[in-house]
Design a protein around this motif. Sequence first.
Motif, PDB file in Angstrom:
ATOM      1  N   PRO A 186      66.628 -17.077 -81.418  1.00 28.22           N
ATOM      2  CA  PRO A 186      66.956 -16.535 -80.087  1.00 28.22           C
ATOM      3  C   PRO A 186      65.792 -15.797 -79.454  1.00 28.22           C
ATOM      4  O   PRO A 186      65.587 -15.876 -78.242  1.00 28.22           O
ATOM      5  CB  PRO A 186      68.131 -15.582 -80.392  1.00 28.22           C
ATOM      6  CG  PRO A 186      68.741 -16.126 -81.640  1.00 28.22           C
ATOM      7  CD  PRO A 186      67.586 -16.652 -82.442  1.00 28.22           C
ATOM      8  N   LEU A 187      65.002 -15.075 -80.258  1.00 30.39           N
ATOM      9  CA  LEU A 187      63.838 -14.371 -79.715  1.00 30.39           C
ATOM     10  C   LEU A 187      62.796 -15.362 -79.211  1.00 30.39           C
ATOM     11  O   LEU A 187      62.231 -15.178 -78.129  1.00 30.39           O
ATOM     12  CB  LEU A 187      63.235 -13.464 -80.786  1.00 30.39           C
ATOM     13  CG  LEU A 187      61.937 -12.727 -80.382  1.00 30.39           C
ATOM     14  CD1 LEU A 187      62.200 -11.841 -79.176  1.00 30.39           C
ATOM     15  CD2 LEU A 187      61.417 -11.901 -81.541  1.00 30.39           C
ATOM     16  N   ALA A 188      62.572 -16.437 -79.983  1.00 33.35           N
ATOM     17  CA  ALA A 188      61.608 -17.456 -79.560  1.00 33.35           C
ATOM     18  C   ALA A 188      62.052 -18.096 -78.253  1.00 33.35           C
ATOM     19  O   ALA A 188      61.245 -18.346 -77.351  1.00 33.35           O
ATOM     20  CB  ALA A 188      61.452 -18.508 -80.653  1.00 33.35           C
ATOM     21  N   GLN A 189      63.357 -18.360 -78.120  1.00 31.69           N
ATOM     22  CA  GLN A 189      63.868 -18.956 -76.886  1.00 31.69           C
ATOM     23  C   GLN A 189      63.703 -18.009 -75.713  1.00 31.69           C
ATOM     24  O   GLN A 189      63.384 -18.425 -74.596  1.00 31.69           O
ATOM     25  CB  GLN A 189      65.352 -19.310 -77.071  1.00 31.69           C
ATOM     26  CG  GLN A 189      65.976 -20.035 -75.889  1.00 31.69           C
ATOM     27  CD  GLN A 189      65.308 -21.364 -75.612  1.00 31.69           C
ATOM     28  OE1 GLN A 189      65.164 -22.178 -76.511  1.00 31.69           O
ATOM     29  NE2 GLN A 189      64.910 -21.595 -74.384  1.00 31.69           N
ATOM     30  N   ALA A 190      63.914 -16.701 -75.934  1.00 29.42           N
ATOM     31  CA  ALA A 190      63.752 -15.724 -74.865  1.00 29.42           C
ATOM     32  C   ALA A 190      62.308 -15.656 -74.382  1.00 29.42           C
ATOM     33  O   ALA A 190      62.036 -15.546 -73.180  1.00 29.42           O
ATOM     34  CB  ALA A 190      64.216 -14.338 -75.347  1.00 29.42           C
ATOM     35  N   VAL A 191      61.357 -15.750 -75.309  1.00 35.81           N
ATOM     36  CA  VAL A 191      59.937 -15.748 -74.949  1.00 35.81           C
ATOM     37  C   VAL A 191      59.603 -16.996 -74.135  1.00 35.81           C
ATOM     38  O   VAL A 191      58.908 -16.926 -73.112  1.00 35.81           O
ATOM     39  CB  VAL A 191      59.065 -15.673 -76.216  1.00 35.81           C
ATOM     40  CG1 VAL A 191      57.594 -15.873 -75.869  1.00 35.81           C
ATOM     41  CG2 VAL A 191      59.256 -14.330 -76.908  1.00 35.81           C
ATOM     42  N   ASP A 192      60.112 -18.174 -74.581  1.00 36.26           N
ATOM     43  CA  ASP A 192      59.866 -19.412 -73.845  1.00 36.26           C
ATOM     44  C   ASP A 192      60.436 -19.331 -72.429  1.00 36.26           C
ATOM     45  O   ASP A 192      59.795 -19.754 -71.452  1.00 36.26           O
ATOM     46  CB  ASP A 192      60.495 -20.598 -74.587  1.00 36.26           C
ATOM     47  CG  ASP A 192      59.800 -20.894 -75.899  1.00 36.26           C
ATOM     48  OD1 ASP A 192      58.673 -20.405 -76.080  1.00 36.26           O
ATOM     49  OD2 ASP A 192      60.385 -21.604 -76.734  1.00 36.26           O
ATOM     50  N   ASP A 193      61.652 -18.799 -72.295  1.00 34.58           N
ATOM     51  CA  ASP A 193      62.286 -18.702 -70.975  1.00 34.58           C
ATOM     52  C   ASP A 193      61.494 -17.785 -70.047  1.00 34.58           C
ATOM     53  O   ASP A 193      61.324 -18.082 -68.856  1.00 34.58           O
ATOM     54  CB  ASP A 193      63.722 -18.175 -71.123  1.00 34.58           C
ATOM     55  CG  ASP A 193      64.641 -19.181 -71.815  1.00 34.58           C
ATOM     56  OD1 ASP A 193      64.259 -20.372 -71.871  1.00 34.58           O
ATOM     57  OD2 ASP A 193      65.708 -18.770 -72.302  1.00 34.58           O
ATOM     58  N   ALA A 194      61.013 -16.654 -70.582  1.00 33.57           N
ATOM     59  CA  ALA A 194      60.238 -15.724 -69.758  1.00 33.57           C
ATOM     60  C   ALA A 194      58.952 -16.373 -69.268  1.00 33.57           C
ATOM     61  O   ALA A 194      58.552 -16.210 -68.110  1.00 33.57           O
ATOM     62  CB  ALA A 194      59.932 -14.460 -70.566  1.00 33.57           C
TER      63      ALA A 194
END
Length: 226
Positions: A186-194
């Motif tokens: 989930p953290l990796a996905q949040a970084v990608d989205d940002a």
Amino acid sequence: MTNNLTNPVYCAVLEFNLELGQVANSLGETQRLSSVNLKLLIYLLARQNQVVSRTELFDAIWPNQIISDDVLTRAISDIRTQLAKLDSDTKYIETLPKRGYRWCIEPRSLKSSTAGSIGINSADQQPVVQLTPAPTKSWLAMMSICLPLAIILAMALMWGISYTMETRAVKLAVLPTVVDRPSIEPLAQAVDDALLNSLRKNAQVKLLSAAAINSRPQNPFPYFCQ
């Protein structure tokens, strides 16, 4: 049982039922392996602490077949993912660049596994080493660091594009962040989205769609020519 392994086999906190192709942890959670991945796991397990080359694995698991390197890489990745869902704190398969793979955890008997789980210590039996999970940072702390960095990176990239390319559109692919533990996906996905949200604000940037990247995970770049 093939490769002189008894059934079931115990490694760290997992129980491997090689006849059923099933892996379980102490909480009763299970994962079912495909037939090919099960053969690959058994082959590595029977040679624990030995470096097994990719050529040897191709000959053993896919005899008389022409198989690409990606097939073996994907099979190893799938096994790691399934084992991590049951035990994210133990590294079972090690990759040795340009040499092959190695099963890191020594199999244990049912007797030693049971004794270790209930804390029995006897004169003629060595206690099983209990693995203590490494401390991790909280989600908020990690996101407070990673998300600003992703935004700063995107802003720097957009500035560089606008400075060097003027009004020319630039095609850009943002590949997903690769992580080795499901717990931080989930953290990796949040970084990608940002990062993606920041890049979309620049009209000169043409982002390659996620569908295009997923359809060619090994080489998405031919899409740049379209």
